[in-house]
Design a protein around this motif. Sequence first.
Motif, PDB file in Angstrom:
ATOM      1  N   UNK A  69      38.658  29.893  35.800  1.00 26.26           N
ATOM      2  CA  UNK A  69      38.746  29.508  34.398  1.00 26.26           C
ATOM      3  C   UNK A  69      39.899  30.229  33.694  1.00 26.26           C
ATOM      4  N   UNK A  70      40.107  31.485  34.018  1.00 28.86           N
ATOM      5  CA  UNK A  70      41.229  32.231  33.429  1.00 28.86           C
ATOM      6  C   UNK A  70      42.546  31.596  33.849  1.00 28.86           C
ATOM      7  N   UNK A  86      46.174  40.238  33.435  1.00 26.42           N
ATOM      8  CA  UNK A  86      45.302  41.312  32.968  1.00 26.42           C
ATOM      9  C   UNK A  86      43.828  40.932  33.090  1.00 26.42           C
ATOM     10  N   UNK A  87      43.471  39.700  32.732  1.00 28.54           N
ATOM     11  CA  UNK A  87      42.076  39.265  32.848  1.00 28.54           C
ATOM     12  C   UNK A  87      41.630  39.227  34.307  1.00 28.54           C
ATOM     13  N   UNK A  88      42.485  38.701  35.190  1.00 29.93           N
ATOM     14  CA  UNK A  88      42.122  38.636  36.613  1.00 29.93           C
ATOM     15  C   UNK A  88      41.939  40.039  37.173  1.00 29.93           C
ATOM     16  N   UNK A  89      42.817  40.968  36.814  1.00 27.97           N
ATOM     17  CA  UNK A  89      42.673  42.345  37.280  1.00 27.97           C
ATOM     18  C   UNK A  89      41.394  42.981  36.757  1.00 27.97           C
ATOM     19  N   UNK A  90      41.076  42.757  35.490  1.00 29.35           N
ATOM     20  CA  UNK A  90      39.848  43.313  34.925  1.00 29.35           C
ATOM     21  C   UNK A  90      38.626  42.780  35.664  1.00 29.35           C
ATOM     22  N   UNK A  95      38.527  41.544  38.686  1.00 29.23           N
ATOM     23  CA  UNK A  95      38.532  41.956  40.092  1.00 29.23           C
ATOM     24  C   UNK A  95      38.213  43.439  40.276  1.00 29.23           C
ATOM     25  N   UNK A  96      38.677  44.285  39.354  1.00 28.72           N
ATOM     26  CA  UNK A  96      38.488  45.724  39.519  1.00 28.72           C
ATOM     27  C   UNK A  96      37.076  46.159  39.145  1.00 28.72           C
ATOM     28  N   UNK A  97      36.555  45.644  38.056  1.00 29.54           N
ATOM     29  CA  UNK A  97      35.176  45.960  37.633  1.00 29.54           C
ATOM     30  C   UNK A  97      34.413  44.646  37.493  1.00 29.54           C
ATOM     31  N   UNK A  98      33.891  44.126  38.603  1.00 31.96           N
ATOM     32  CA  UNK A  98      33.351  42.766  38.631  1.00 31.96           C
ATOM     33  C   UNK A  98      32.255  42.482  37.605  1.00 31.96           C
ATOM     34  N   UNK A  99      31.246  43.303  37.522  1.00 32.37           N
ATOM     35  CA  UNK A  99      30.130  42.988  36.623  1.00 32.37           C
ATOM     36  C   UNK A  99      30.558  43.176  35.170  1.00 32.37           C
ATOM     37  N   UNK A 100      31.142  44.318  34.856  1.00 36.79           N
ATOM     38  CA  UNK A 100      31.577  44.584  33.486  1.00 36.79           C
ATOM     39  C   UNK A 100      32.694  43.622  33.081  1.00 36.79           C
ATOM     40  N   UNK A 101      33.631  43.361  33.978  1.00 39.58           N
ATOM     41  CA  UNK A 101      34.719  42.422  33.692  1.00 39.58           C
ATOM     42  C   UNK A 101      34.202  41.023  33.416  1.00 39.58           C
ATOM     43  N   UNK A 102      33.188  40.611  34.155  1.00 41.34           N
ATOM     44  CA  UNK A 102      32.591  39.295  33.947  1.00 41.34           C
ATOM     45  C   UNK A 102      31.907  39.216  32.588  1.00 41.34           C
ATOM     46  N   UNK A 111      32.613  41.067  29.886  1.00 42.77           N
ATOM     47  CA  UNK A 111      33.648  41.093  28.847  1.00 42.77           C
ATOM     48  C   UNK A 111      34.344  39.745  28.775  1.00 42.77           C
ATOM     49  N   UNK A 112      34.648  39.143  29.916  1.00 48.79           N
ATOM     50  CA  UNK A 112      35.289  37.830  29.919  1.00 48.79           C
ATOM     51  C   UNK A 112      34.395  36.778  29.263  1.00 48.79           C
TER      52      UNK A 112
END
Length: 62
Positions: free
Chosen positions: A23-24, A36-40, A42-49, A51-52
């Motif tokens: 989607x990003x 930046x969104x893909x890195x976020x 990928x690096x912190x999967x649960x928290x990044x998901x 926040x996204x």
Amino acid sequence: MGATFNGLFGLIVLALDIWAILHVLKSGEEVGIKVLWVLLIAIVPVLGLIIWAILGPRGKLR
């Protein structure tokens, strides 16, 4: 039972992360923002998901 639950949870998170990354990439944002969104995600999967889901760009998948 614990290992089965952890494995299932991991697969669900992986599937949701891939879905969010797609989607990003389909969004109309600039390339730098997409990276930046893909890195976020990928690096912190649960928290990044999470926040996204609240703040991230969404593209239309067909």
